[in-house]
Design a protein around this motif. Structure first.
Motif, mmCIF file in Angstrom:
data_model
loop_
_atom_site.group_PDB
_atom_site.id
_atom_site.type_symbol
_atom_site.label_atom_id
_atom_site.label_comp_id
_atom_site.label_asym_id
_atom_site.label_seq_id
_atom_site.Cartn_x
_atom_site.Cartn_y
_atom_site.Cartn_z
ATOM 1 N N ILE A 9 -45.500 -63.197 -56.089
ATOM 2 C CA ILE A 9 -44.586 -62.204 -56.845
ATOM 3 C C ILE A 9 -45.049 -60.950 -56.950
ATOM 4 C CG2 ILE A 9 -43.354 -64.301 -57.870
ATOM 5 C CD1 ILE A 9 -44.588 -63.258 -60.534
ATOM 6 N N ASN A 10 -44.460 -60.073 -56.999
ATOM 7 C CA ASN A 10 -44.932 -58.395 -57.128
ATOM 8 C C ASN A 10 -44.011 -57.754 -57.530
ATOM 9 O OD1 ASN A 10 -46.873 -56.228 -55.959
ATOM 10 N ND2 ASN A 10 -44.968 -55.800 -54.901
ATOM 11 N N ASP A 38 -40.355 -59.636 -54.517
ATOM 12 C CA ASP A 38 -40.561 -58.491 -55.077
ATOM 13 C C ASP A 38 -39.380 -58.172 -55.990
ATOM 14 O OD1 ASP A 38 -42.387 -55.650 -54.487
ATOM 15 O OD2 ASP A 38 -40.152 -55.305 -54.680
ATOM 16 N N GLY A 39 -39.765 -57.594 -57.032
ATOM 17 C CA GLY A 39 -38.897 -57.466 -58.312
ATOM 18 C C GLY A 39 -38.420 -56.019 -58.430
ATOM 19 N N GLY A 40 -37.877 -55.400 -57.095
ATOM 20 C CA GLY A 40 -37.628 -53.980 -56.920
ATOM 21 C C GLY A 40 -38.448 -52.840 -56.977
ATOM 22 N N ILE A 60 -37.798 -61.171 -50.359
ATOM 23 C CA ILE A 60 -36.697 -60.507 -50.996
ATOM 24 C C ILE A 60 -37.181 -59.393 -52.157
ATOM 25 C CG2 ILE A 60 -36.806 -62.271 -53.018
ATOM 26 C CD1 ILE A 60 -33.480 -62.013 -52.912
ATOM 27 N N ASN A 61 -36.325 -58.425 -52.152
ATOM 28 C CA ASN A 61 -36.504 -57.396 -52.989
ATOM 29 C C ASN A 61 -35.210 -56.918 -53.728
ATOM 30 O OD1 ASN A 61 -35.920 -53.997 -52.661
ATOM 31 N ND2 ASN A 61 -37.783 -54.733 -53.734
ATOM 32 N N GLU A 62 -35.697 -57.646 -55.131
ATOM 33 C CA GLU A 62 -34.401 -57.223 -56.075
ATOM 34 C C GLU A 62 -34.616 -57.507 -57.251
ATOM 35 O OE1 GLU A 62 -31.619 -60.546 -55.092
ATOM 36 O OE2 GLU A 62 -32.742 -62.049 -56.592
ATOM 37 N N LYS A 63 -34.194 -56.657 -58.453
ATOM 38 C CA LYS A 63 -34.581 -56.918 -59.790
ATOM 39 C C LYS A 63 -34.573 -58.162 -60.220
ATOM 40 C CE LYS A 63 -33.478 -52.080 -61.153
ATOM 41 N NZ LYS A 63 -32.719 -51.282 -62.085
ATOM 42 N N ASP A 64 -35.578 -58.443 -61.010
ATOM 43 C CA ASP A 64 -35.604 -59.781 -61.874
ATOM 44 C C ASP A 64 -35.613 -59.624 -63.346
ATOM 45 O OD1 ASP A 64 -38.531 -59.324 -62.454
ATOM 46 O OD2 ASP A 64 -38.888 -59.878 -60.408
ATOM 47 N N THR A 65 -35.802 -60.580 -64.158
ATOM 48 C CA THR A 65 -35.593 -60.662 -65.671
ATOM 49 C C THR A 65 -37.154 -60.826 -66.097
ATOM 50 O OG1 THR A 65 -35.060 -62.830 -65.942
ATOM 51 C CG2 THR A 65 -33.341 -61.113 -65.810
ATOM 52 N N GLY A 66 -38.219 -60.899 -65.113
ATOM 53 C CA GLY A 66 -39.601 -61.123 -65.734
ATOM 54 C C GLY A 66 -40.310 -61.995 -64.760
ATOM 55 N N VAL A 67 -41.679 -62.085 -65.031
ATOM 56 C CA VAL A 67 -42.607 -62.894 -64.130
ATOM 57 C C VAL A 67 -41.829 -64.295 -63.641
ATOM 58 C CG1 VAL A 67 -44.758 -63.866 -63.968
ATOM 59 C CG2 VAL A 67 -44.488 -61.708 -65.017
ATOM 60 N N TYR A 68 -41.538 -65.036 -64.666
ATOM 61 C CA TYR A 68 -40.880 -66.429 -64.671
ATOM 62 C C TYR A 68 -39.836 -66.626 -63.741
ATOM 63 C CZ TYR A 68 -45.185 -67.539 -67.330
ATOM 64 O OH TYR A 68 -46.497 -67.381 -67.734
ATOM 65 N N ALA A 70 -38.887 -64.426 -61.447
ATOM 66 C CA ALA A 70 -39.497 -64.031 -59.841
ATOM 67 C C ALA A 70 -40.030 -65.378 -59.549
ATOM 68 C CB ALA A 70 -40.391 -63.256 -59.878
ATOM 69 N N MET A 71 -40.917 -66.499 -60.342
ATOM 70 C CA MET A 71 -41.572 -67.327 -59.711
ATOM 71 C C MET A 71 -40.613 -68.480 -59.648
ATOM 72 S SD MET A 71 -44.952 -67.140 -62.278
ATOM 73 C CE MET A 71 -45.794 -68.848 -61.475
#
Length: 259
Positions: A9-10, A38-40, A60-68, A70-71
């Protein structure tokens, strides 16, 4: 189904991402699935991922709500029997480590190795206990960059708790061992290198870590906490007795056996 899925994750960590990706694609053993979440990022990470896309099975490259969050996206996409989280910045200890270690990916739910830890001034090899007790896991954890997790565990235990900001991987491990009786084995070899520059290593986050752990312990393991407190008191008493000059003198005179 591949034997192993490696998940990275990045978010806006291009230099760290390069370090991680290079260590993965340069492994002499390549029979794994590679996933990047990737979180955007806006720092050039996406262009770099695209340049290595022939070595990446899914990204994938999109916004997430945090590390977990994304994991968890990586867990859901992974097709491997075992999963390994090697997040941006961290890397394998050397280029042939998977060649040597993939043979251990059999039977056990959790397979954990030594971890090379690096801070601003030094590096050292962190080893872990062979036997995982509640009292150990209540204070410590397993190294997620050096622990292969059988994917089926996520069906038993559940995905990482996204309500926690920092200790969700710890919660997953302590639940796996102490609640679901998962099988495990420690391998005395160094698998990965971890840099002390993340959320869990920042002194400013120590209170958050403590509070999140207490929340989990009180909600999931309340029946064990009194026993743990009593055990800690006994250990402290023994430690104090060992330091007592009177006790040391009695041992020296042969009037008391060493303990």
């Amino acid at each position: 189904m591949s034997k192993l899925s490696i998940i990275t994750i990045n978010f806006n960590n291009l230099d760290g991402l390069k370090r991680t990706v290079e260590s993965i694609i340069n492994q002499t053993w390549q029979e794994f699935e590679y996933i990047i979440i990737d979180g955007g990022s806006t720092d050039g990470s996406v262009a770099y991922i695209e340049s290595k896309s022939d070595k990446i099975d899914y990204w994938i490259n999109e916004k997430d709500t945090g590390v977990y969050n994304a994991m968890n996206k990586g867990v859901i996409k992974a097709k491997g029997e075992y999963l390994l989280f090697l997040n941006s910045g961290d890397h394998f200890y050397n280029n042939d480590v998977l060649q040597k270690c993939n043979k251990f990916l059999v039977e056990k739910d959790l397979i954990y190795f030594n971890l090379n830890i690096v801070d601003q001034t030094a590096s050292w090899i962190r080893t872990y206990t062979d036997n995982l007790f509640f009292s150990y896991l209540a204070k410590d954890t397993l190294p997620h960059p050096a622990t292969f997790i059988k994917k089926i565990l996520f069906h038993k235990v559940g995905l990482f708790d996204e309500n926690l900001k920092i200790v969700s991987d710890w919660k997953f491990f302590i639940q796996s061992i102490c609640k679901f009786n998962s099988s495990y084995i420690r391998i005395d070899q160094t698998l990965s290198t971890f840099y002390l520059d993340g959320l869990s290593s920042d002194p400013k986050n120590q209170k958050i870590i403590f509070d999140e752990k207490q929340l989990v312990l009180e909600s999931e393991f309340s029946a064990f906490l009194n026993d743990l407190d009593e055990s800690n008191k006994q250990k402290q008493l023994i430690s104090n007795l060992k330091k007592s000059k009177k006790i040391q003198l009695l041992i020296k005179l042969g009037l008391l056996n060493k303990f």
